[in-house]
Structures are given as structure tokens and as C-alpha cells.
Scaffold this motif. Structure first.
Motif, PDB file in Angstrom:
ATOM      1  N   LYS A  67       0.817  -1.093  -0.194  1.00 46.11           N
ATOM      2  CA  LYS A  67      -0.035  -0.036   0.014  1.00 46.11           C
ATOM      3  C   LYS A  67       0.729   1.138  -0.071  1.00 46.11           C
ATOM      4  N   THR A  68       1.899   1.235   0.922  1.00 42.82           N
ATOM      5  CA  THR A  68       2.662   2.424   1.209  1.00 42.82           C
ATOM      6  C   THR A  68       3.417   2.552  -0.402  1.00 42.82           C
ATOM      7  N   SER A  69       3.988   1.479  -0.804  1.00 35.74           N
ATOM      8  CA  SER A  69       4.655   1.533  -2.167  1.00 35.74           C
ATOM      9  C   SER A  69       3.875   2.223  -3.187  1.00 35.74           C
ATOM     10  N   PHE A  70       2.385   1.924  -3.218  1.00 36.25           N
ATOM     11  CA  PHE A  70       1.771   2.142  -4.097  1.00 36.25           C
ATOM     12  C   PHE A  70       1.710   3.627  -4.250  1.00 36.25           C
ATOM     13  N   LEU A  71       1.192   4.269  -2.855  1.00 36.21           N
ATOM     14  CA  LEU A  71       1.284   5.642  -2.711  1.00 36.21           C
ATOM     15  C   LEU A  71       2.341   6.527  -3.311  1.00 36.21           C
ATOM     16  N   THR A  72       3.600   5.971  -2.876  1.00 35.09           N
ATOM     17  CA  THR A  72       4.747   6.488  -3.429  1.00 35.09           C
ATOM     18  C   THR A  72       4.810   6.721  -4.916  1.00 35.09           C
ATOM     19  N   CYS A  73       4.187   5.723  -5.571  1.00 33.30           N
ATOM     20  CA  CYS A  73       4.610   5.728  -7.078  1.00 33.30           C
ATOM     21  C   CYS A  73       3.688   7.062  -7.657  1.00 33.30           C
ATOM     22  N   LEU A  74       2.687   7.408  -7.081  1.00 37.75           N
ATOM     23  CA  LEU A  74       1.770   8.642  -7.577  1.00 37.75           C
ATOM     24  C   LEU A  74       2.484   9.908  -7.439  1.00 37.75           C
ATOM     25  N   ASN A  75       3.561  10.092  -6.517  1.00 34.17           N
ATOM     26  CA  ASN A  75       4.159  11.340  -6.432  1.00 34.17           C
ATOM     27  C   ASN A  75       5.645  11.286  -6.861  1.00 34.17           C
ATOM     28  N   PHE A 115       2.231  11.404   6.072  1.00 32.48           N
ATOM     29  CA  PHE A 115       3.058  10.118   6.519  1.00 32.48           C
ATOM     30  C   PHE A 115       2.434   9.531   7.639  1.00 32.48           C
ATOM     31  N   GLN A 116       2.733   8.329   8.080  1.00 35.45           N
ATOM     32  CA  GLN A 116       2.214   7.627   9.063  1.00 35.45           C
ATOM     33  C   GLN A 116       2.741   8.395  10.380  1.00 35.45           C
ATOM     34  N   LYS A 117       3.937   8.692  10.501  1.00 37.26           N
ATOM     35  CA  LYS A 117       4.540   9.194  11.728  1.00 37.26           C
ATOM     36  C   LYS A 117       4.540  10.740  11.369  1.00 37.26           C
ATOM     37  N   LEU A 194      -2.333  12.319  -0.387  1.00 39.35           N
ATOM     38  CA  LEU A 194      -1.938  10.815  -0.419  1.00 39.35           C
ATOM     39  C   LEU A 194      -1.719  10.629   0.944  1.00 39.35           C
ATOM     40  N   MET A 195      -2.411   9.791   1.860  1.00 39.35           N
ATOM     41  CA  MET A 195      -2.303   9.691   3.156  1.00 39.35           C
ATOM     42  C   MET A 195      -1.973   8.335   3.444  1.00 39.35           C
ATOM     43  N   ASP A 196      -0.767   7.904   4.297  1.00 35.56           N
ATOM     44  CA  ASP A 196      -0.505   6.786   4.492  1.00 35.56           C
ATOM     45  C   ASP A 196      -0.644   6.567   6.093  1.00 35.56           C
ATOM     46  N   GLU A 197      -1.788   5.724   6.306  1.00 35.35           N
ATOM     47  CA  GLU A 197      -2.117   5.699   7.759  1.00 35.35           C
ATOM     48  C   GLU A 197      -1.973   6.857   8.660  1.00 35.35           C
ATOM     49  N   PRO A 198      -2.709   7.870   8.364  1.00 33.95           N
ATOM     50  CA  PRO A 198      -2.281   9.357   8.894  1.00 33.95           C
ATOM     51  C   PRO A 198      -2.941   9.344  10.483  1.00 33.95           C
ATOM     52  N   CYS A 199      -3.578   8.440  10.948  1.00 35.93           N
ATOM     53  CA  CYS A 199      -4.074   8.329  12.143  1.00 35.93           C
ATOM     54  C   CYS A 199      -3.325   7.212  13.208  1.00 35.93           C
ATOM     55  N   SER A 200      -2.694   6.186  12.521  1.00 30.33           N
ATOM     56  CA  SER A 200      -2.331   5.187  13.298  1.00 30.33           C
ATOM     57  C   SER A 200      -1.385   5.353  14.208  1.00 30.33           C
ATOM     58  N   ALA A 201      -0.472   6.629  14.193  1.00 27.65           N
ATOM     59  CA  ALA A 201       0.457   6.838  15.441  1.00 27.65           C
ATOM     60  C   ALA A 201       0.004   7.595  16.318  1.00 27.65           C
ATOM     61  N   LEU A 202      -1.533   8.077  16.297  1.00 19.81           N
ATOM     62  CA  LEU A 202      -2.017   9.010  17.269  1.00 19.81           C
ATOM     63  C   LEU A 202      -2.965   8.326  18.287  1.00 19.81           C
ATOM     64  N   ASP A 203      -3.216   9.099  19.638  1.00 17.53           N
ATOM     65  CA  ASP A 203      -4.033   8.288  20.357  1.00 17.53           C
ATOM     66  C   ASP A 203      -5.726   8.553  19.849  1.00 17.53           C
ATOM     67  N   ILE A 223      -8.623  12.394  -2.297  1.00 15.11           N
ATOM     68  CA  ILE A 223      -7.723  11.977  -1.252  1.00 15.11           C
ATOM     69  C   ILE A 223      -7.787  10.524  -1.449  1.00 15.11           C
ATOM     70  N   LEU A 224      -6.351  10.014  -1.127  1.00 14.57           N
ATOM     71  CA  LEU A 224      -6.333   8.474  -1.428  1.00 14.57           C
ATOM     72  C   LEU A 224      -5.541   8.213   0.037  1.00 14.57           C
ATOM     73  N   ILE A 225      -6.249   7.478   0.920  1.00 14.53           N
ATOM     74  CA  ILE A 225      -6.009   7.033   2.202  1.00 14.53           C
ATOM     75  C   ILE A 225      -5.605   5.588   2.401  1.00 14.53           C
ATOM     76  N   VAL A 226      -4.444   5.332   3.169  1.00 13.80           N
ATOM     77  CA  VAL A 226      -4.256   3.907   3.531  1.00 13.80           C
ATOM     78  C   VAL A 226      -4.771   3.853   4.872  1.00 13.80           C
ATOM     79  N   THR A 227      -5.420   2.620   5.367  1.00 12.85           N
ATOM     80  CA  THR A 227      -5.657   2.664   6.618  1.00 12.85           C
ATOM     81  C   THR A 227      -5.806   1.435   6.932  1.00 12.85           C
ATOM     82  N   HIS A 228      -5.356   0.891   8.257  1.00 16.30           N
ATOM     83  CA  HIS A 228      -5.654  -0.525   8.626  1.00 16.30           C
ATOM     84  C   HIS A 228      -6.862  -0.462   9.511  1.00 16.30           C
TER      85      HIS A 228
END
Ligand SMILES: Nc1ncnc2c1ncn2[C@@H]1O[C@H](COP(=O)(O)OP(=O)(O)O)[C@@H](O)[C@H]1O
Ligand SMILES: [Mg+2]
Lengths: 279, 287
Positions: A67-75, A115-117, A194-203, A223-228
Motif C-alpha cells: 500500500k505504501t509503495s503504491f502511494l509513493t508511485c503516484l508522487n 506520512f504515518q508518523k 496521499l495519506m499513509d495511515e495518518p491516524c495510526s500513530a495517534l491516540d 484523497i487516497l488514504i491507506v488505513t488499517h
């Protein structure tokens, strides 16, 4: 689960209608048979996907499915990784992303990435926003000031930081840092995020705030967002796509309107994944 | 507390305890003894006149004015040459060559070997190349350039480490915002790499200012006030060496000069760590 604050109390049907009024069913990104290798290792293979303008498309799937690799192709962030090879075709608007002559700087200006972090620069809050703007040619002080205020208001951070714009960005909380990073991208007036798990490092609380922010951006940005977090994907997305590792490489298993993916999935893998996460 | 007590009941733990504290104490005590000795013998001779007056009677009397000036000039030449080359090479190694790259690997290996070469070898090289081949003679310029050659390997390697220590996320987020490689380098990576650069600088300058062997054959012995960079000039360490080895009755001034050298070293160290923690860091974080 964090409830969807602004829309709490609305029935799901209403929610769906609300979604579709913002979202314009015209394709903005066309990905055609895209594959990516890191050296010998294949990250994902033969992905063909359209992403509609102004909509939120969620990319879900287990870790390591590309998923992350896919996002990084777009930019074209893939350019930074030695040994990374991309093949296929990506059209974003009228830009042929993978073509040799493509102006990567302009491309990345039009397509922001979160990014995630949270990763603000070790500069002041103001400089974090001002620095990229200046580099893209905005020099006028008043204009810079307006752009900074607008983007901070867009992410709901203005009232929280307007009195300490010159203090270090790294002193902000994780959620505030992530919203600052979103503001930093928005300041460049991109067309897509492009958002790569933008919430997963947050409370959970900050995660809810950022989620509401993403919903508020619907319609203005593609918006293209990766989320778990499948519950989150279900709450925010208009379209969804499931990636899965098959034969040693990530593949697109199923893509379509969010209602279809989450309520009536067709592929057995999607059914298992959606139900598994539900249980 | 309880933990410490129970640990020390084991004889092997006792041995380790004694060994670790013993060696640390030994090192500290040696340094204190050295410093104390220099202070004891040197402090009474330090005065404004000593720091400014020219040496008399081969250094037995008078001061170290011209010698301080020569030392500063040699160090200045060394820094003016080694800083730009050092930073440039470090950027090339860290940002433009990957770990697998043959050129990068060879350069790194050569630098590591050069960093361990005895200074006398640099001195002889400087004598042949700068003094003779380039015709600069025994001069401050020859000495400074020789020191630069000696300091460069340390400076480059630690600056490179400084660049590599910058989190990859800076590069990614900068690139994702459409910032060019050059902009990222100048505005983000360079400030973040400054602590590494300072460490290299302190190690390098420390080595340079205390250098004798590399300077004897390049900048020479002459203890007059230098009039240009092409004049010969005597560095502080050479002055100390000369007074204590070749000049009978020069011990008192040798001690005083050594004290000046130690204080200079401590000042340089202190300034660099202050810059690393407060001055520059603040600037990077908030401006
Ligand atoms: N820079 C890289 N170099 C080599 N392999 C990588 C790199 N980044 C990711 N991979 C590999 O590519 C595959 C897909 O990774 P990634 O795109 O990060 O998946 P996801 O984001 O879905 O967890 C994984 O097997 C991962 O190990
Ligand atoms: Mg990932």
C-alpha cells in the motif's frame, strides 16, 4: 471506536447521500497495470485502478501488501529509493506521471503526501509552513501570512497555535503535529492528497480529530488514504480498494464503491477480510 | 539501593566494579595530575606581557606574542581550507553516493586509513609537496595546508556521520513537498548535520593545535612576528617542544606556554559544545 462527531445522529442512508453530493464520479487518477520491484523483490504487481475526483478512496489490506509503495508511485517518491523499479502507466489529470520529462517538483506540489508518523521539520510552526511556500516562489510577506492562516484554519489548528507561531513545531502534540503536516501540504494548494495511515500513530482522541478533518476535505481534494482501521475506512470512504499478497507480490483484489466493498463484497478474500475485522 | 547491595555480594560483580571504577579513576587522576602540574609550574608566569611580548634569549625570557599569532594564522589557514572541502566531500559521500557505490567505498576506506597515518608522515609530505614542489618554502601557508590534509579525514568522516544521522523522514517529507535536493540539503540537512560537523571540528582542531611533527618541517622554527602567510612562523606546540628539549633553562616558559595551549584547547572544546547544545541548535529549532 471514535464516533463520527459532526455527523453523529444521522442515519447511514443520510450519510451516504451526503457523501455522494460532494464527490464527483469523474476519474482523476488512472493507474494502468502498475508494478513495482525493489531490486529482485516484487512489492505489487499489475494494479489497475481509477480514483475519482474529489472523493475519498480508502486503500486497505494486511501489512506488506504494497500500500505504501503504491502511494509513493503516484508522487514519484520512489525516485528516492535506490533499486526501486516501477513499470506501467499512471495518468493524473493530464500528467503522465512516470514519463521521463515529467516535472517531478511540480507533480509533488500538486499531490501532497501525509506520512504515518507526523514529520514536521525541526523549525518553528510558522517556518514549517513558510519554507515550502517560499521555495515554490511565494515571497510576499502579506501573501505568506494569509496562506499560513488559511491552511492552519483549514486543519482547525489556528486557534490552538496562533499565539505561538514562532515556537518549535516539535513541541506540539502528536495530533497537532499531524494536522500541521496536513496544513503544510494544503498550503501548496494541491489537487490531491496521499495519506499513509495518518491516524495510526495517534491516540484515539487525536485520531478522531484528524479523521473529522479528512472528512471536511472531501470534495475539495481527491484523497487516497491507506488505513488499517476498517471501521475508519467504512466511516470516511466513498470508494475502497483491497490489496492482498498473492504469489509473493501485492495485488489488487477488489475495488469499488465503499458500500459494495464493505456491505456486499464479491471476492472471497474481501469477504474474509471485511468479516474478520468486523468480528 | 537494594539492587546494588545484592549485586555486590557476588565476587565477580565486585571485580567488575573495582575494574570499571578503577580505570575511570585512573584516567581522571592522570588528567588532573597533568593539569595540576602545568598549573602549578606555569600559572605564576602567565601575565599580559607574557601573552603579548616577543620571546627573548631563545625563549628563556620574554613572552609568546608572535607565537600565538603564528599559531592562529596556521589554524586559520587550516580551517579556511579544510572546512569547505570537508563539508563538500561529506555531502558527496552521504547524499550522492550509496553504500554500495565503489567510488564512495574507496573514498571512505582511504579516509579511514589517512586518519590513522602518523603526523610525521604528513609533515614530510607537506615539506616535499607544499614547501618544495609548490615552492611555498617554510611558511605559515605550508604549515596550514599540511594541517588541513591531516585534519580533513576526521572532519569529513564525522560530518558524513552527521548527515547520515539525520532521520530519513526529513528527506522524504521534503521531497514530498516538492522541495529540490539542493534546498533540502542547504536548509534542512546541513543544519541538522552541524552537531556532527562540530564534533569533527573539535577533534580536528584539537589535533591541529597540538601538532608538532607535521609543523616542524613545514612552518618552521622562526619565532619572529610573521609579516605574511609566506613567512615562517613558530607554532605554540613547537615552541613548547623547543623550550623543553633544546633550551636549557626554558622550563618555566615551557610550562607557561603549555598552560596557554591547554586553556586554548579547553576553550575550543567548550565553545563547540555550547554551540552544539544552545547557540546553533536554538537557531535551527526556532528561527
Ligand atoms: N525501501 C524498500 N526496499 C526494499 N523492500 C521494500 C522497501 N519498502 C518496502 N519494501 C517491501 O515491499 C513490500 C511492500 O511494502 P509496503 O509498501 O511498505 O507495504 P504496506 O504499506 O502495505 O505495509 C514489503 O514486503 C516490504 O518489505
Ligand atoms: Mg505501509
Amino acid at each position: 471506536m471514535t464516533p463520527l462527531k459532526p455527523l453523529a445522529g444521522l442515519d447511514p442512508q443520510h450519510l451516504l447521500n451526503k457523501k455522494s453530493t460532494y464527490c464527483n464520479p469523474h476519474s482523476f487518477v488512472d493507474v494502468d497495470r502498475l508494478s513495482l520491484h525493489y531490486g529482485e523483490k516484487s512489492a505489487f504487481r499489475d494494479v489497475t485502478l481509477s480514483i475519482n475526483k474529489g472523493c475519498i478512496t480508502a486503500l486497505v489490506g494486511p501489512s506488506g501488501c504494497g500500500k505504501t509503495s503504491f502511494l509513493t508511485c503516484l508522487n514519484r517518491l520512489t525516485d528516492l529509493t535506490a533499486g526501486c523499479h516501477v513499470s506501467g502507466r499512471i495518468m493524473i489529470g493530464t500528467i503522465d506521471v512516470l514519463a521521463h520529462g515529467t516535472n517531478v517538483i511540480q507533480l509533488r506540489r500538486r499531490i501532497g503526501m501525509i506520512f504515518q508518523k507526523p514529520n514536521p521539520f525541526p523549525l518553528s510552526i510558522r517556518r514549517n509552513l513558510e519554507f515550502p511556500l517560499r521555495e515554490h516562489g511565494m515571497r510576499d510577506r502579506a501573501q505568506l501570512g494569509t496562506a499560513i492562516e488559511t491552511s492552519l484554519r483549514d486543519v482547525g489548528l489556528w486557534d490552538e497555535v496562533k499565539d505561538r507561531l514562532d515556537s518549535p513545531a516539535l513541541a506540539l502534540s502528536g495530533g497537532q503535529q499531524q494536522r500541521l503536516c496536513i496544513a503544510r501540504s494544503l498550503a501548496l494548494s494541491p489537487e490531491m492528497l496521499l495519506m499513509d495511515e495518518p491516524c495510526s500513530a495517534l491516540d484515539p482522541l487525536s485520531s478522531g480529530v484528524v479523521e473529522d478533518l479528512i472528512i471536511s476535505l472531501r470534495g475539495r481534494y481527491t484523497i487516497l488514504i491507506v488505513t488499517h482501521n476498517l471501521a475508519q475506512a467504512r466511516r470516511i470512504s466513498d470508494y475502497a480498494a483491497l490489496f492482498w499478497v498473492q504469489n509473493g507480490a501485492g495485488q489488487l483484489v477488489e475495488a469499488g464503491p465503499a458500500t459494495q466493498i464493505f456491505e456486499e463484497p464479491r471476492d472471497p478474500l474481501t469477504i474474509a477480510y471485511v468479516n474478520g475485522m468486523r468480528g | 539501593m537494594i539492587k546494588t547491595v545484592s549485586r555486590l555480594q557476588n565476587p565477580r560483580e565486585w571485580l567488575a566494579f573495582i575494574f570499571v571504577w578503577g580505570t575511570a579513576g585512573f584516567v581522571t587522576a592522570t588528567f588532573c595530575w597533568l593539569l595540576g602540574d602545568i598549573l602549578w609550574h606555569g600559572l605564576s608566569h602567565i601575565s599580559w606581557t607574557f601573552l603579548t611580548a616577543p620571546p627573548e634569549n631563545a625563549g628563556r625570557r620574554g613572552g609568546i606574542g608572535p607565537i600565538l599569532v603564528s599559531t592562529a594564522l596556521i589554524l586559520g589557514v587550516c580551517l579556511a581550507v579544510s572546512l569547505p572541502i570537508g563539508i563538500g566531500t561529506a555531502v558527496l559521500l552521504a547524499e550522492f553516493t550509496s553504500n554500495q557505490n565503489l567510488f564512495g567505498r574507496m573514498t571512505r576506506r582511504s579516509l579511514d586509513v589517512l586518519a590513522g597515518v602518523p603526523s610525521i608522515v604528513f609533515g614530510l609530505f607537506g615539506n616535499v609537496f607544499f614547501c618544495k614542489t609548490l615552492g611555498l618554502g617554510f611558511s605559515i601557508l605550508s604549515g596550514g595546508l599540511t594541517l588541513a590534509c591531516m585534519v580533513l579525514p576526521i572532519l569529513i568522516r564525522s560530518t558524513e556521520e552527521g548527515f547520515r544521522a539525520v532521520p530519513a523522514s526529513y528527506r522524504l517529507s521534503a521531497a514530498a513537498l516538492g522541495l529540490s535536493h539542493t534546498t533540502t540539503l542547504v536548509h534542512l540537512l546541513l543544519p541538522a548535520a552541524i552537531p556532527g560537523l562540530l564534533v569533527g571540528l573539535v577533534l580536528g582542531v584539537g589535533r591541529a593545535i597540538a601538532e608538532t611533527a607535521a609543523l616542524i618541517f613545514t612552518s618552521g622554527y622562526v619565532d619572529r612576528m610573521p609579516e605574511s602567510l609566506l613567512d615562517s612562523g613558530r607554532a605554540l606546540s613547537i615552541h613548547i617542544f623547543d623550550l623543553s628539549m633544546n633550551v636549557s633553562g626554558g622550563d618555566a616558559n615551557a610550562y607557561a606556554s603549555a598552560l596557554v595551549l591547554v586553556v586554548l584547547l579547553l576553550l575550543i572544546n567548550g565553545t563547540a559544545s555550547w554551540l552544539a547544545t544552545y547557540g546553533l541548535h536554538r537557531k535551527i529549532v526556532t528561527v
